[in-house]
Design a protein around this motif. Sequence first.
Motif, PDB file in Angstrom:
ATOM      1  N   ALA A   1      28.824  37.268  47.497  1.00 24.75           N
ATOM      2  CA  ALA A   1      30.266  37.152  47.303  1.00 24.75           C
ATOM      3  C   ALA A   1      30.582  36.472  45.983  1.00 24.75           C
ATOM      4  N   LEU A   2      31.635  36.941  45.359  1.00 24.83           N
ATOM      5  CA  LEU A   2      32.226  36.305  44.180  1.00 24.83           C
ATOM      6  C   LEU A   2      33.676  36.001  44.513  1.00 24.83           C
TER       7      LEU A   2
ATOM      8  N   ALA B   1      28.958  33.657  53.216  1.00 25.29           N
ATOM      9  CA  ALA B   1      28.765  33.818  51.772  1.00 25.29           C
ATOM     10  C   ALA B   1      30.033  33.468  51.007  1.00 25.29           C
ATOM     11  N   VAL B   2      31.197  33.877  51.536  1.00 27.76           N
ATOM     12  CA  VAL B   2      32.456  33.584  50.856  1.00 27.76           C
ATOM     13  C   VAL B   2      32.763  32.087  50.938  1.00 27.76           C
ATOM     14  N   GLU B   3      32.440  31.461  52.055  1.00 25.46           N
ATOM     15  CA  GLU B   3      32.620  30.005  52.165  1.00 25.46           C
ATOM     16  C   GLU B   3      31.781  29.275  51.119  1.00 25.46           C
ATOM     17  N   ALA B   4      30.553  29.762  50.898  1.00 26.37           N
ATOM     18  CA  ALA B   4      29.705  29.168  49.865  1.00 26.37           C
ATOM     19  C   ALA B   4      30.308  29.374  48.483  1.00 26.37           C
ATOM     20  N   ALA B   5      30.887  30.539  48.248  1.00 25.83           N
ATOM     21  CA  ALA B   5      31.530  30.805  46.958  1.00 25.83           C
ATOM     22  C   ALA B   5      32.733  29.894  46.751  1.00 25.83           C
ATOM     23  N   LEU B   6      33.470  29.636  47.824  1.00 27.50           N
ATOM     24  CA  LEU B   6      34.625  28.742  47.730  1.00 27.50           C
ATOM     25  C   LEU B   6      34.186  27.329  47.367  1.00 27.50           C
ATOM     26  N   THR B   7      33.120  26.874  47.991  1.00 25.06           N
ATOM     27  CA  THR B   7      32.578  25.551  47.687  1.00 25.06           C
ATOM     28  C   THR B   7      32.080  25.477  46.246  1.00 25.06           C
ATOM     29  N   ASP B   8      31.619  26.609  45.728  1.00 24.50           N
ATOM     30  CA  ASP B   8      31.003  26.675  44.402  1.00 24.50           C
ATOM     31  C   ASP B   8      32.024  26.838  43.272  1.00 24.50           C
ATOM     32  N   LEU B   9      33.312  26.927  43.582  1.00 25.60           N
ATOM     33  CA  LEU B   9      34.314  27.198  42.551  1.00 25.60           C
ATOM     34  C   LEU B   9      34.255  26.194  41.408  1.00 25.60           C
ATOM     35  N   GLN B  10      34.136  26.701  40.192  1.00 21.80           N
ATOM     36  CA  GLN B  10      34.123  25.874  38.986  1.00 21.80           C
ATOM     37  C   GLN B  10      34.831  26.609  37.858  1.00 21.80           C
TER      38      GLN B  10
ATOM     39  N   GLY C   1      33.269  31.219  41.830  1.00 18.82           N
ATOM     40  CA  GLY C   1      32.155  30.721  42.626  1.00 18.82           C
ATOM     41  C   GLY C   1      31.409  31.880  43.261  1.00 18.82           C
ATOM     42  N   PHE C   2      30.127  31.677  43.497  1.00 19.26           N
ATOM     43  CA  PHE C   2      29.271  32.708  44.082  1.00 19.26           C
ATOM     44  C   PHE C   2      28.652  32.202  45.376  1.00 19.26           C
ATOM     45  N   GLY C   3      28.413  33.127  46.297  1.00 22.04           N
ATOM     46  CA  GLY C   3      27.748  32.790  47.548  1.00 22.04           C
ATOM     47  C   GLY C   3      26.847  33.925  48.000  1.00 22.04           C
ATOM     48  N   LYS C   4      25.902  33.617  48.866  1.00 27.73           N
ATOM     49  CA  LYS C   4      24.911  34.582  49.317  1.00 27.73           C
ATOM     50  C   LYS C   4      24.494  34.232  50.741  1.00 27.73           C
ATOM     51  N   ALA C   5      24.350  35.251  51.592  1.00 29.51           N
ATOM     52  CA  ALA C   5      23.937  35.027  52.971  1.00 29.51           C
ATOM     53  C   ALA C   5      23.040  36.164  53.431  1.00 29.51           C
ATOM     54  N   ASP C   6      22.102  35.857  54.305  1.00 33.43           N
ATOM     55  CA  ASP C   6      21.151  36.835  54.830  1.00 33.43           C
ATOM     56  C   ASP C   6      21.821  37.669  55.922  1.00 33.43           C
TER      57      ASP C   6
ATOM     58  N   ARG D   1      45.179  30.484  38.833  1.00 32.71           N
ATOM     59  CA  ARG D   1      46.344  29.709  39.258  1.00 32.71           C
ATOM     60  C   ARG D   1      46.186  29.411  40.755  1.00 32.71           C
ATOM     61  N   GLU D   2      47.081  29.913  41.598  1.00 36.36           N
ATOM     62  CA  GLU D   2      46.959  29.636  43.033  1.00 36.36           C
ATOM     63  C   GLU D   2      46.534  30.877  43.809  1.00 36.36           C
ATOM     64  N   GLN D   3      46.079  31.901  43.117  1.00 37.92           N
ATOM     65  CA  GLN D   3      45.730  33.150  43.769  1.00 37.92           C
ATOM     66  C   GLN D   3      44.219  33.342  43.792  1.00 37.92           C
ATOM     67  N   TYR D   4      43.702  33.852  44.919  1.00 33.38           N
ATOM     68  CA  TYR D   4      42.272  34.068  45.080  1.00 33.38           C
ATOM     69  C   TYR D   4      41.971  35.573  45.106  1.00 33.38           C
ATOM     70  N   PHE D   5      40.827  35.934  44.514  1.00 30.99           N
ATOM     71  CA  PHE D   5      40.336  37.316  44.509  1.00 30.99           C
ATOM     72  C   PHE D   5      38.887  37.287  44.990  1.00 30.99           C
ATOM     73  N   CYS D   6      38.564  38.162  45.935  1.00 29.26           N
ATOM     74  CA  CYS D   6      37.240  38.113  46.560  1.00 29.26           C
ATOM     75  C   CYS D   6      36.535  39.456  46.426  1.00 29.26           C
ATOM     76  N   PHE D   7      35.275  39.415  45.994  1.00 27.28           N
ATOM     77  CA  PHE D   7      34.443  40.609  45.856  1.00 27.28           C
ATOM     78  C   PHE D   7      33.168  40.412  46.663  1.00 27.28           C
ATOM     79  N   ILE D   8      32.836  41.403  47.460  1.00 28.56           N
ATOM     80  CA  ILE D   8      31.683  41.313  48.356  1.00 28.56           C
ATOM     81  C   ILE D   8      30.775  42.506  48.113  1.00 28.56           C
TER      82      ILE D   8
END
Length: 464
Positions: free
Chosen positions: A41-42, A122-131, A5-10, A47-54
């Motif tokens: 954010a990406l 931005a990361v919260e938006a990416a979490l919501t966007d997970l597909q 998922g991706f997110g973006k914030a000003d 599986r059950e592990q999350y990886f975050c890139f900003i």
Amino acid sequence: MIRAGFGKADITPEPGLPLSGFAYRENSPSTHIDDPLHARALLIKDREQYFCFISLEILGVGPELQKLIINHLQHLPVQLDEQNIVVTAVHNHSAPITISLAGEADPDKNYLGLIAARTLRAVEAALTDLQIADGFIVQRKITDLTYNRRAVLDDGRVSMAIQPDGKVVERGPVDDILTVIAIKNQQGQVKGTIAHFPCHGVAVCTSGITHDIPGRISRELEDIFSAPCLYFQGGAGDINPTIVSTSHGQLNHWTVLFRNQIEDLPTQLKPLNLDSVVMHSQTVPVPLRPLPEHGELLHNIQKYQQIATGDLDSPDLGAAIQNIANIINLPPGVKPELNKAIYFANALIKSNQRILELLDKNEFSAKVPTDVTFFRLGEIRMAFIGAEIFASAGLEVRQMVPDSINLLVTYSGPVIGYIPDDRSMKRGGYEANDAWMFYLQPAPFALGAVDQLLAILKTGLLTL
């Protein structure tokens, strides 16, 4: 199958904060906004592990900002381990100050807090966007829009100019490959992209806030793909755009030329295998040269103090004035403007005094630690490092693992400064002789530092 998922914030502040990256501004307040700044954010779930890139449209990520962002991300409703978070900067020289540099004002704590809070958004938006994600890739050679800024002249100087004032006898390589990784959902819609391209964000030097070259690359790719685009900076320590320290209008012109070379990228995407996700990090000690002698530091301080009073005429100041002229990249024999000489002299006084204090307290460490993160996403292998690395190293990384797309990503946090290759260190110039002082290091990095680092990067990429 992985999810992404991706997110973006000003993260644009109100005008008034000084901008980072060009000492010529002398910490004057920003006056207006030409382009908004963003955190992107990406988030990847395997599986059950999350990886975050900003990716942040700022100059660099310092320890304070890094810690603030990681602390804010603990408020997410999922477990995101600290070692699975990578925070990078695009190295934009027209954003407010976010790291401590000699000659620049201290970072504004309220602005650092704003960045951290908006990054969480931005990361919260990416979490919501997970597909469920499918990967695609395209690479394109971008011609005539960047150059290697280390031109060695026949008189021994190293000039940053695209057209120097002397005969060029040597110039370093250019890494001009744009890599775009596109993530689509199962309906074939592009959900976001990653852009990797080596280019300093130094096109504009005004009092206006702008996202400079990296931001323009992200913006154009977002327009073409109709999805957020994270910019990952490559080995850009010696790579400039063909416009430097100019106007916003010149940035617009450069953008048109860039857009003309990438318009067809969506039709050129090729499938990318995303079958494995691996990440690991390690701390690498980067060796320094020995500290200057006590007497040399006192001598330097005395000479720069004379210049700081406005004295550019005393015969015994020739070497100190020439050093300031070299930092500003002036031709031999040309004195810097008085206000610029005073500004740089004060910065150099503080740098030498800080080193003297380390000597007096015996607190000098012969090595500077930097964090390196290795990441594999199917056929893609990345090495993230918090330093300014040259194009030659980025090109070498590309060849490290056969049948894999290998990318060196620089300016991850916290950033420690330039680490030039040995050839450049011996040639001199700003990156080799002077930049370490502005990055508040006690000494330049040692000969062999890049070779040691490249050996570590190769081992790390091969073991993914």
